[in-house]
Write a protein that holds these residues in place. Structure first.
Motif, PDB file in Angstrom:
ATOM      1  N   GLY A 165      49.160  47.154   8.182  1.00  0.00           N
ATOM      2  CA  GLY A 165      50.587  47.203   8.134  1.00  0.00           C
ATOM      3  C   GLY A 165      50.844  48.731   8.648  1.00  0.00           C
ATOM      4  N   PRO A 166      52.050  48.894   8.803  1.00  0.00           N
ATOM      5  CA  PRO A 166      52.519  50.227   9.471  1.00  0.00           C
ATOM      6  C   PRO A 166      52.238  51.256   8.350  1.00  0.00           C
ATOM      7  CG  PRO A 166      54.521  48.796   9.053  1.00  0.00           C
ATOM      8  CD  PRO A 166      53.235  47.876   9.209  1.00  0.00           C
ATOM      9  N   ASP A 167      52.432  51.058   7.276  1.00  0.00           N
ATOM     10  CA  ASP A 167      52.330  52.045   5.990  1.00  0.00           C
ATOM     11  C   ASP A 167      50.752  51.984   5.624  1.00  0.00           C
ATOM     12  OD1 ASP A 167      54.893  52.881   6.148  1.00  0.00           O
ATOM     13  OD2 ASP A 167      55.629  51.266   4.992  1.00  0.00           O
ATOM     14  N   ASP A 168      49.766  51.204   6.160  1.00  0.00           N
ATOM     15  CA  ASP A 168      48.544  51.129   5.321  1.00  0.00           C
ATOM     16  C   ASP A 168      47.635  52.584   5.694  1.00  0.00           C
ATOM     17  OD1 ASP A 168      46.072  49.373   4.643  1.00  0.00           O
ATOM     18  OD2 ASP A 168      45.488  50.475   6.377  1.00  0.00           O
ATOM     19  N   PHE A 169      46.865  52.694   4.762  1.00  0.00           N
ATOM     20  CA  PHE A 169      45.995  53.824   4.688  1.00  0.00           C
ATOM     21  C   PHE A 169      44.603  53.702   4.388  1.00  0.00           C
ATOM     22  CE2 PHE A 169      47.265  53.255   0.173  1.00  0.00           C
ATOM     23  CZ  PHE A 169      46.172  53.437  -0.278  1.00  0.00           C
ATOM     24  N   ALA A 170      44.497  52.336   4.302  1.00  0.00           N
ATOM     25  CA  ALA A 170      42.806  52.137   3.984  1.00  0.00           C
ATOM     26  C   ALA A 170      42.093  51.598   5.098  1.00  0.00           C
ATOM     27  CB  ALA A 170      42.754  51.140   2.767  1.00  0.00           C
ATOM     28  N   GLN A 171      42.665  51.226   6.046  1.00  0.00           N
ATOM     29  CA  GLN A 171      41.855  50.599   7.359  1.00  0.00           C
ATOM     30  C   GLN A 171      40.733  51.442   7.727  1.00  0.00           C
ATOM     31  OE1 GLN A 171      41.700  47.564   8.280  1.00  0.00           O
ATOM     32  NE2 GLN A 171      40.644  47.841  10.292  1.00  0.00           N
ATOM     33  N   ASP A 172      40.940  52.524   8.043  1.00  0.00           N
ATOM     34  CA  ASP A 172      39.971  53.407   8.740  1.00  0.00           C
ATOM     35  C   ASP A 172      39.137  53.710   7.836  1.00  0.00           C
ATOM     36  OD1 ASP A 172      41.399  53.594  11.011  1.00  0.00           O
ATOM     37  OD2 ASP A 172      42.369  55.561  10.506  1.00  0.00           O
ATOM     38  N   SER A 173      39.256  53.833   6.530  1.00  0.00           N
ATOM     39  CA  SER A 173      38.165  54.158   5.285  1.00  0.00           C
ATOM     40  C   SER A 173      37.330  52.895   5.087  1.00  0.00           C
ATOM     41  CB  SER A 173      38.894  54.586   4.008  1.00  0.00           C
ATOM     42  OG  SER A 173      39.503  55.647   4.111  1.00  0.00           O
ATOM     43  N   LEU A 174      37.981  51.853   5.006  1.00  0.00           N
ATOM     44  CA  LEU A 174      37.232  50.694   4.886  1.00  0.00           C
ATOM     45  C   LEU A 174      36.330  50.210   6.145  1.00  0.00           C
ATOM     46  CD1 LEU A 174      40.098  48.157   3.492  1.00  0.00           C
ATOM     47  CD2 LEU A 174      38.052  49.080   2.160  1.00  0.00           C
ATOM     48  N   ALA A 175      36.830  50.527   7.343  1.00  0.00           N
ATOM     49  CA  ALA A 175      35.938  50.322   8.588  1.00  0.00           C
ATOM     50  C   ALA A 175      34.741  51.517   8.343  1.00  0.00           C
ATOM     51  CB  ALA A 175      36.787  50.777   9.839  1.00  0.00           C
ATOM     52  N   THR A 176      35.017  52.592   8.060  1.00  0.00           N
ATOM     53  CA  THR A 176      33.651  53.530   7.713  1.00  0.00           C
ATOM     54  C   THR A 176      32.626  52.918   6.911  1.00  0.00           C
ATOM     55  OG1 THR A 176      35.253  55.346   8.407  1.00  0.00           O
ATOM     56  CG2 THR A 176      33.130  55.851   7.116  1.00  0.00           C
ATOM     57  N   LEU A 177      33.349  52.431   5.757  1.00  0.00           N
ATOM     58  CA  LEU A 177      32.334  51.641   4.512  1.00  0.00           C
ATOM     59  C   LEU A 177      31.789  50.523   5.026  1.00  0.00           C
ATOM     60  CD1 LEU A 177      34.358  52.581   1.471  1.00  0.00           C
ATOM     61  CD2 LEU A 177      32.368  53.658   2.207  1.00  0.00           C
ATOM     62  N   PHE A 178      32.375  49.596   5.625  1.00  0.00           N
ATOM     63  CA  PHE A 178      31.967  48.334   5.948  1.00  0.00           C
ATOM     64  C   PHE A 178      31.741  47.954   7.257  1.00  0.00           C
ATOM     65  CE2 PHE A 178      34.334  48.254   1.800  1.00  0.00           C
ATOM     66  CZ  PHE A 178      33.242  47.841   0.990  1.00  0.00           C
ATOM     67  N   GLY A 179      32.406  48.845   7.988  1.00  0.00           N
ATOM     68  CA  GLY A 179      32.064  48.216   9.917  1.00  0.00           C
ATOM     69  C   GLY A 179      30.668  48.694  10.192  1.00  0.00           C
ATOM     70  N   LEU A 180      29.580  47.916   9.484  1.00  0.00           N
ATOM     71  CA  LEU A 180      28.309  48.096   9.991  1.00  0.00           C
ATOM     72  C   LEU A 180      27.978  47.480  11.180  1.00  0.00           C
ATOM     73  CD1 LEU A 180      27.086  46.343   6.587  1.00  0.00           C
ATOM     74  CD2 LEU A 180      27.206  48.830   6.934  1.00  0.00           C
ATOM     75  N   VAL A 181      27.157  48.409  12.082  1.00  0.00           N
ATOM     76  CA  VAL A 181      26.630  48.086  13.119  1.00  0.00           C
ATOM     77  C   VAL A 181      25.495  47.034  12.936  1.00  0.00           C
ATOM     78  CG1 VAL A 181      27.022  50.374  14.268  1.00  0.00           C
ATOM     79  CG2 VAL A 181      24.885  49.880  13.172  1.00  0.00           C
ATOM     80  N   PRO A 182      25.324  46.163  13.893  1.00  0.00           N
ATOM     81  CA  PRO A 182      24.384  44.961  13.594  1.00  0.00           C
ATOM     82  C   PRO A 182      23.047  45.114  13.306  1.00  0.00           C
ATOM     83  CG  PRO A 182      25.725  44.556  15.668  1.00  0.00           C
ATOM     84  CD  PRO A 182      26.044  45.938  15.267  1.00  0.00           C
ATOM     85  N   ASN A 183      22.516  46.308  13.826  1.00  0.00           N
ATOM     86  CA  ASN A 183      21.008  46.843  13.530  1.00  0.00           C
ATOM     87  C   ASN A 183      20.972  47.331  11.716  1.00  0.00           C
ATOM     88  OD1 ASN A 183      20.314  46.183  15.830  1.00  0.00           O
ATOM     89  ND2 ASN A 183      19.604  48.103  16.286  1.00  0.00           N
ATOM     90  N   ILE A 184      22.114  47.716  11.460  1.00  0.00           N
ATOM     91  CA  ILE A 184      21.986  48.420   9.984  1.00  0.00           C
ATOM     92  C   ILE A 184      22.245  47.266   9.128  1.00  0.00           C
ATOM     93  CG2 ILE A 184      23.271  49.704   8.330  1.00  0.00           C
ATOM     94  CD1 ILE A 184      23.880  51.914  10.462  1.00  0.00           C
ATOM     95  N   ALA A 185      22.970  46.052   9.324  1.00  0.00           N
ATOM     96  CA  ALA A 185      23.465  45.267   8.823  1.00  0.00           C
ATOM     97  C   ALA A 185      22.157  44.191   8.515  1.00  0.00           C
ATOM     98  CB  ALA A 185      24.479  44.254   9.198  1.00  0.00           C
ATOM     99  N   ILE A 186      21.326  43.943   9.561  1.00  0.00           N
ATOM    100  CA  ILE A 186      20.079  43.038   9.603  1.00  0.00           C
ATOM    101  C   ILE A 186      19.109  43.841   9.124  1.00  0.00           C
ATOM    102  CG2 ILE A 186      18.416  42.037  11.232  1.00  0.00           C
ATOM    103  CD1 ILE A 186      20.750  41.862  13.255  1.00  0.00           C
ATOM    104  N   GLY A 187      18.941  45.090   9.331  1.00  0.00           N
ATOM    105  CA  GLY A 187      17.861  46.175   8.525  1.00  0.00           C
ATOM    106  C   GLY A 187      18.124  45.777   7.049  1.00  0.00           C
TER     107      GLY A 187
END
Length: 233
Positions: free
Chosen positions: A109-131
Motif C-alpha cells: 500500500g502507499p503507506d507501507d514501510f515493511a516491503q523492502d525490509s521483508l524483501a531483504t529478509l525473505f527474498g532469497l535467491v534460488p541458490n541460497i534457498a536450495i542450499g
C-alpha cells in the motif's frame, strides 16, 4: 559491549531457553523448538558480524540448538522420534519459504514501510534457498544416524560427551560444506569461498562444543516418561 561477549551470552541464553522449554513441555517442546529454530536461523543468517577476528553470519547458535534438540530426542526417546523432528523442521522451513515468497508478491500500500525490509529478509535467491534446505535435511539426518551409531559403540552415560560432540561437529561440517557448495561455489574466487566455508564451520564448531553441558542437564529431565516411551516403542 564487545560482539564476542554478546555472542557467549547469546549462546547461553539460546541453550538455556531450549532446556526451559523442554523442562516445561517435555518432548513436544523439542518438536516445536526445532521448527521455530530453523525459521529463526534463516532470518538471522542475513546479518553479518565480526567475531574473534572473523566475519561470520548470525543464526549459527539458534541453528545449533536444533542439533542439540535432535540429540536429546535421539538419546532419550530413540532414533525414530529424532527423525520425525528433522522432518518437522524441514517442513516448517519449506512452509515459511513458500508463504513468504507469496507474501512478497502482494503490491504494498502507499503507506507501507515493511516491503523492502521483508524483501531483504525473505527474498532469497534460488541458490541460497536450495542450499539451506538441502544442507538442513542432509546434515540433520546424518546427525541422527551417526548419533545412534555412536550410542551403540559407546552406550555408557560417561561417553555422552563423545556421542554429542562427534555427531554434531561432523554433521555441522557436512552442513557447512553442502550449504556453501550450493549457495556460494562459483560465486566467489576459490580462496574467498574457502574463507567463507572455514569461518562458517569454526563458529558452528564452537557452538557444538558449548552445547555439551546442556545435553547432560536435559538427560536428567523427564527420566521416567522417557524410559516408559522407549520401552513401548
Amino acid at each position: 559491549m564487545e560482539n564476542e561477549l554478546i555472542w557467549i551470552i547469546f549462546a547461553l541464553v539460546n541453550f538455556g531457553m531450549l532446556l526451559i522449554v523442554y523442562r516445561i513441555f517435555g518432548k513436544p517442546g523439542l518438536f516445536v523448538w526445532i521448527g521455530m529454530s530453523t525459521v529463526i536461523a534463516n532470518i538471522q543468517v542475513v546479518k553479518t558480524v565480526e567475531l574473534f577476528g572473523l566475519t561470520a553470519t548470525l543464526g549459527n547458535i539458534i541453528y545449533g540448538t536444533a542439533f542439540l534438540a535432535t540429540d536429546i530426542l535421539n538419546e532419550k526417546y530413540g532414533k525414530e522420534e529424532a527423525k520425525k523432528a528433522v522432518w518437522m523442521g524441514f517442513s516448517t522451513l519449506i512452509a515459511m519459504t513458500i508463504m513468504m515468497q507469496i507474501a512478497l508478491k502482494f503490491q504494498p500500500g502507499p503507506d507501507d514501510f515493511a516491503q523492502d525490509s521483508l524483501a531483504t529478509l525473505f527474498g532469497l535467491v534460488p541458490n541460497i534457498a536450495i542450499g539451506s534446505l538441502t544442507a538442513y535435511i542432509i546434515s540433520q539426518y546424518f546427525d541422527v544416524w551417526i548419533y545412534a551409531r555412536l550410542k551403540n559403540l559407546f552406550p555408557s552415560s560417561k561417553y555422552l560427551w563423545i556421542r554429542n560432540n562427534a555427531s554434531t561437529m561432523i554433521s555441522q561440517l557436512l552442513d557447512s560444506a553442502v550449504f556453501c557448495g550450493i549457495a556460494f561455489y562459483g560465486e566467489y574466487p576459490l580462496d574467498i569461498w574457502l574463507e567463507i566455508f572455514f569461518t562458517t564451520y569454526i563458529i558452528k564448531f564452537l557452538v557444538a562444543a558449548i552445547d555439551t553441558p546442556f545435553l547432560y542437564w536435559a538427560k536428567a529431565m523427564h527420566k521416567d516418561s522417557a524410559q516408559t516411551e522407549k520401552t513401548s516403542l
